[in-house]
Design a protein around this motif. Structure first.
Motif, PDB file in Angstrom:
ATOM      1  N   SER A   2       0.783  -1.219   0.000  1.00  0.00           N
ATOM      2  CA  SER A   2       0.000   0.000   0.000  1.00  0.00           C
ATOM      3  C   SER A   2       0.819   1.276   0.000  1.00  0.00           C
ATOM      4  N   GLY A   3       2.138   1.206   0.113  1.00  0.00           N
ATOM      5  CA  GLY A   3       2.887   2.458   0.119  1.00  0.00           C
ATOM      6  C   GLY A   3       4.354   2.254  -0.149  1.00  0.00           C
ATOM      7  N   ASP A   4       5.079   3.405  -0.304  1.00  0.00           N
ATOM      8  CA  ASP A   4       6.507   3.358  -0.596  1.00  0.00           C
ATOM      9  C   ASP A   4       7.289   2.593   0.453  1.00  0.00           C
ATOM     10  N   LEU A  52       2.154  -3.393  -7.859  1.00  0.00           N
ATOM     11  CA  LEU A  52       3.594  -3.364  -7.574  1.00  0.00           C
ATOM     12  C   LEU A  52       4.336  -2.644  -8.706  1.00  0.00           C
ATOM     13  N   VAL A  53       3.949  -2.910  -9.938  1.00  0.00           N
ATOM     14  CA  VAL A  53       4.573  -2.246 -11.085  1.00  0.00           C
ATOM     15  C   VAL A  53       4.377  -0.732 -10.981  1.00  0.00           C
ATOM     16  N   LYS A  54       3.188  -0.302 -10.578  1.00  0.00           N
ATOM     17  CA  LYS A  54       2.919   1.127 -10.408  1.00  0.00           C
ATOM     18  C   LYS A  54       3.770   1.704  -9.283  1.00  0.00           C
ATOM     19  N   GLN A  55       3.900   0.975  -8.183  1.00  0.00           N
ATOM     20  CA  GLN A  55       4.743   1.455  -7.082  1.00  0.00           C
ATOM     21  C   GLN A  55       6.194   1.600  -7.535  1.00  0.00           C
ATOM     22  N   LEU A  56       6.668   0.634  -8.310  1.00  0.00           N
ATOM     23  CA  LEU A  56       8.027   0.738  -8.841  1.00  0.00           C
ATOM     24  C   LEU A  56       8.143   1.954  -9.760  1.00  0.00           C
ATOM     25  N   ALA A  57       7.146   2.157 -10.606  1.00  0.00           N
ATOM     26  CA  ALA A  57       7.148   3.318 -11.508  1.00  0.00           C
ATOM     27  C   ALA A  57       7.170   4.617 -10.712  1.00  0.00           C
ATOM     28  N   ASP A  58       6.429   4.649  -9.609  1.00  0.00           N
ATOM     29  CA  ASP A  58       6.427   5.836  -8.743  1.00  0.00           C
ATOM     30  C   ASP A  58       7.805   6.086  -8.135  1.00  0.00           C
ATOM     31  N   GLU A  59       8.608   5.033  -8.013  1.00  0.00           N
ATOM     32  CA  GLU A  59       9.989   5.139  -7.504  1.00  0.00           C
ATOM     33  C   GLU A  59      10.977   5.444  -8.636  1.00  0.00           C
ATOM     34  N   GLY A  60      10.460   5.574  -9.873  1.00  0.00           N
ATOM     35  CA  GLY A  60      11.321   5.855 -11.011  1.00  0.00           C
ATOM     36  C   GLY A  60      11.880   4.613 -11.687  1.00  0.00           C
TER      37      GLY A  60
END
Length: 136
Positions: A2-4, A52-60
Motif C-alpha cells: 500500500s505504500g513506498d 507493484l509495477v505502479k509502485q516501482l514506476a512511482d519510484e522511477g
C-alpha cells in the motif's frame, strides 16, 4: 502493498516479465527457499501485479527496462539485479549454473545485460506481446 515504505520493507523478491521465456527460466532456476523450507526469495511476475509495477514506476523504476530485485530496503535493476541474484541465490539446475556463476561478476553482467534485454524485446515483438503496463 500500500505504500513506498512497504515496497522497500518487503522481503527479498525478484520482479520479472513472466511473458519472457529467458526471464522466466532464469528466475525459475533460482532457489527460493532455505534448507528449512523458509522463503528467502519471492518470484513475482510483473504482469500479474500491476499495483507493484505502479509502485516501482512511482519510484522511477520502469520494469520494461529490466529485471528488478527488491532487498533490504534497496531496489536493484538490470545488471546490478542479476549480479545480486547470482551472488546471493544459488540455482537449482546445473544447466543454469555456468551463466549464473559468470553473472556474479559485475563487468560481465553489465556487458551481457544489453544483449539479454535485446533478446527479450525481440521475443516479445515476435510473439506480439506488448510492454508491461506501468500505470503512469
Amino acid at each position: 502493498m500500500s505504500g513506498d515504505s512497504e515496497l522497500k520493507e518487503k522481503a527479498a523478491c525478484v520482479v520479472f516479465d513472466g511473458q519472457c521465456p529467458f526471464c522466466r527460466v532464469y528466475v525459475a532456476s533460482l532457489v527460493s527457499k532455505d534448507e528449512h523450507e523458509q522463503p528467502v526469495l519471492s518470484k513475482v511476475d510483473a504482469r500479474r501485479v500491476p499495483e507493484l509495477v505502479k509502485q516501482l514506476a512511482d519510484e522511477g523504476i520502469d520494469i520494461n527496462t529490466g529485471i528488478v530485485v527488491i532487498k533490504d530496503g534497496s531496489i536493484f535493476q538490470d545488471a546490478s539485479a542479476l549480479t545480486l541474484l547470482a551472488k546471493q541465490y544459488p540455482t537449482a539446475t546445473r544447466l543454469a549454473g555456468l551463466h549464473h556463476r559468470l553473472l556474479r561478476y559485475r563487468l560481465f553482467s553489465r556487458a551481457i545485460y544489453p544483449v539479454l534485454r535485446a533478446l527479450r524485446n525481440l521475443y516479445l515483438r515476435l510473439a506480439k506481446q506488448g510492454a508491461i503496463e506501468t500505470g503512469n
